[in-house]
Enzyme design. Structure first.
Site, PDB file in Angstrom:
ATOM      1  N   ASP A 192      -1.833  -0.609   5.813  1.00 55.73           N
ATOM      2  CA  ASP A 192      -1.894  -0.214   7.140  1.00 55.73           C
ATOM      3  C   ASP A 192      -3.381  -0.160   7.360  1.00 55.73           C
ATOM      4  O   ASP A 192      -3.898   0.287   8.661  1.00 55.73           O
ATOM      5  CB  ASP A 192      -1.530   1.258   7.307  1.00 55.73           C
ATOM      6  CG  ASP A 192      -2.272   2.325   6.335  1.00 55.73           C
ATOM      7  OD1 ASP A 192      -2.413   1.756   5.089  1.00 55.73           O
ATOM      8  OD2 ASP A 192      -2.323   3.197   7.056  1.00 55.73           O
ATOM      9  N   ASP A 202       0.757  -1.195   0.045  1.00 60.01           N
ATOM     10  CA  ASP A 202       0.128  -0.017   0.067  1.00 60.01           C
ATOM     11  C   ASP A 202       0.835   1.311  -0.084  1.00 60.01           C
ATOM     12  O   ASP A 202       2.210   1.037   0.335  1.00 60.01           O
ATOM     13  CB  ASP A 202      -0.712   0.145   1.203  1.00 60.01           C
ATOM     14  CG  ASP A 202      -1.643   1.157   1.527  1.00 60.01           C
ATOM     15  OD1 ASP A 202      -2.218   1.678   0.499  1.00 60.01           O
ATOM     16  OD2 ASP A 202      -1.387   1.788   2.600  1.00 60.01           O
ATOM     17  N   ARG A 203       0.289   2.297  -0.385  1.00 60.72           N
ATOM     18  CA  ARG A 203       1.098   3.598  -0.442  1.00 60.72           C
ATOM     19  C   ARG A 203       0.754   4.395   0.840  1.00 60.72           C
ATOM     20  O   ARG A 203       1.998   4.700   1.463  1.00 60.72           O
ATOM     21  CB  ARG A 203       0.963   4.385  -1.748  1.00 60.72           C
ATOM     22  CG  ARG A 203       1.805   5.418  -2.170  1.00 60.72           C
ATOM     23  CD  ARG A 203       1.362   6.635  -3.152  1.00 60.72           C
ATOM     24  NE  ARG A 203       0.500   7.574  -2.463  1.00 60.72           N
ATOM     25  CZ  ARG A 203       0.026   8.652  -3.161  1.00 60.72           C
ATOM     26  NH1 ARG A 203       0.290   8.651  -4.427  1.00 60.72           N
ATOM     27  NH2 ARG A 203      -0.520   9.434  -2.440  1.00 60.72           N
ATOM     28  N   ASP A 204      -0.195   5.164   0.902  1.00 66.97           N
ATOM     29  CA  ASP A 204      -0.339   6.082   1.761  1.00 66.97           C
ATOM     30  C   ASP A 204      -0.455   5.558   3.469  1.00 66.97           C
ATOM     31  O   ASP A 204      -1.425   4.577   3.604  1.00 66.97           O
ATOM     32  CB  ASP A 204      -1.745   7.044   1.747  1.00 66.97           C
ATOM     33  CG  ASP A 204      -1.448   7.523   0.418  1.00 66.97           C
ATOM     34  OD1 ASP A 204      -0.378   8.371   0.171  1.00 66.97           O
ATOM     35  OD2 ASP A 204      -2.400   7.358  -0.420  1.00 66.97           O
ATOM     36  N   GLN A 257      -6.521   5.839  -5.074  1.00 67.09           N
ATOM     37  CA  GLN A 257      -6.314   7.358  -5.093  1.00 67.09           C
ATOM     38  C   GLN A 257      -7.744   7.808  -5.406  1.00 67.09           C
ATOM     39  O   GLN A 257      -7.790   8.277  -6.851  1.00 67.09           O
ATOM     40  CB  GLN A 257      -5.275   7.770  -6.123  1.00 67.09           C
ATOM     41  CG  GLN A 257      -3.898   7.358  -5.577  1.00 67.09           C
ATOM     42  CD  GLN A 257      -3.544   7.929  -4.203  1.00 67.09           C
ATOM     43  OE1 GLN A 257      -3.929   9.042  -3.734  1.00 67.09           O
ATOM     44  NE2 GLN A 257      -2.696   7.068  -3.374  1.00 67.09           N
ATOM     45  N   THR A 311      -2.435   0.982  -4.848  1.00 64.45           N
ATOM     46  CA  THR A 311      -2.890   2.230  -4.056  1.00 64.45           C
ATOM     47  C   THR A 311      -4.320   2.615  -4.639  1.00 64.45           C
ATOM     48  O   THR A 311      -4.461   2.838  -5.925  1.00 64.45           O
ATOM     49  CB  THR A 311      -1.928   3.261  -4.148  1.00 64.45           C
ATOM     50  OG1 THR A 311      -2.345   4.438  -3.368  1.00 64.45           O
ATOM     51  CG2 THR A 311      -1.552   3.856  -5.530  1.00 64.45           C
ATOM     52  N   CYS A 370      -5.994   2.752  -8.404  1.00 70.25           N
ATOM     53  CA  CYS A 370      -7.394   2.791  -8.549  1.00 70.25           C
ATOM     54  C   CYS A 370      -7.687   4.090  -8.334  1.00 70.25           C
ATOM     55  O   CYS A 370      -7.633   4.602  -7.105  1.00 70.25           O
ATOM     56  CB  CYS A 370      -8.070   1.841  -7.671  1.00 70.25           C
ATOM     57  SG  CYS A 370      -9.916   2.187  -7.752  1.00 70.25           S
ATOM     58  N   HIS A 388     -10.802   5.375  -9.027  1.00 71.07           N
ATOM     59  CA  HIS A 388     -12.287   5.199  -8.999  1.00 71.07           C
ATOM     60  C   HIS A 388     -12.682   5.620  -7.401  1.00 71.07           C
ATOM     61  O   HIS A 388     -11.900   5.445  -6.534  1.00 71.07           O
ATOM     62  CB  HIS A 388     -12.884   3.919  -9.318  1.00 71.07           C
ATOM     63  CG  HIS A 388     -12.462   3.360 -10.565  1.00 71.07           C
ATOM     64  ND1 HIS A 388     -11.665   2.449 -10.699  1.00 71.07           N
ATOM     65  CD2 HIS A 388     -12.741   3.844 -11.794  1.00 71.07           C
ATOM     66  CE1 HIS A 388     -11.291   2.080 -12.119  1.00 71.07           C
ATOM     67  NE2 HIS A 388     -11.996   3.195 -12.682  1.00 71.07           N
TER      68      HIS A 388
END
Ligand SMILES: [Mg+2]
Ligand SMILES: [Zn+2]
Length: 212
Positions: A151, A15-17, A67, A65, A104, A106
């Site tokens: 996370d 995952d990114r954030d 977004q 991720t 993503c 959407h």
């Protein structure tokens, strides 16, 4: 053993954030957003060391991720792409190759000024497994030897839905974890727990590198 099987690689999808980079806090208003400009990028503690450990152990690294900013009208697609590209470059500069970023953009409900073509249901927004399945196919990853790290419960659920093991970044002072703790009335069996948990990517990487 099938001939194709031996060619499959092991991978870690991240995952990114909140996993690789921190959220962005506006000092004046206190508002919290996700990074949407390269200048926002702040690697979280343990990320660089953890990713290097996984890379050295032979894992292909990728990012998956959600977004929804463009669907909600918060910022455009180009801002997401530019930020993702800058993160990949930042990690490459540290000797950590990211094979692919799957995004993503959407959102089921969208928002004022959002890109209407991105509003509505989709097969890729985590906890759905679409992003992960695409990455696994494109990068020829073996699900039995691969992991999803994130996370939130959404990351864990997406990982399991894609047939991967899942690791949760579990920083004890963070509220995003609340969804992971079964609420009253929910039995333990209704939600499959993560296969691993740790405070940082480094903690999880150490465990994964020592897991058969
Ligand atoms: Mg996250
Ligand atoms: Zn999507």
């Amino acid at each position: 053993m099938g001939v194709g099987k031996v060619n499959l690689r092991r991978g870690v999808i991240l995952d990114r954030d909140g996993t690789l980079i921190d959220v962005v806090r506006d000092e004046e208003t206190g508002a919290i957003t996700t990074a949407f400009h390269p200048s926002h990028l702040r690697l979280l503690a343990g990320v660089e060391e953890g990713l290097r450990l996984l890379h050295d152990a032979g894992y292909v690294l990728a990012i998956a991720t959600n977004q929804p900013g463009p669907a909600k009208g918060h910022f455009g697609r180009a801002a997401v792409e530019r930020t993702n590209d800058a993160l990949v470059t930042m990690l490459a500069d540290r000797g950590i190759p990211i094979a692919k970023v799957a995004t993503c953009m959407h959102h089921p409900d969208g928002g004022a000024g959002g890109d209407a073509s991105l509003v509505g249901p989709c097969p890729c927004r985590k906890p759905k497994p679409g992003l992960l399945l695409d990455l696994m196919q494109e990068l020829a990853l073996d699900p039995a030897q691969s992991w999803m790290l994130g996370d939130t419960s959404s990351d864990v659920e997406a990982g399991h839905a894609a047939g991967l093991r899942a690791g949760l970044i579990f920083a004890p002072n963070r509220c995003e974890l609340c969804p992971l703790r079964p609420p009253h009335g929910m039995t333990a069996s209704t939600r499959r727990p993560p296969d691993l948990a740790g405070a940082t990517v480094r903690d999880l990487a150490l465990k994964i590198a020592n897991t058969p």
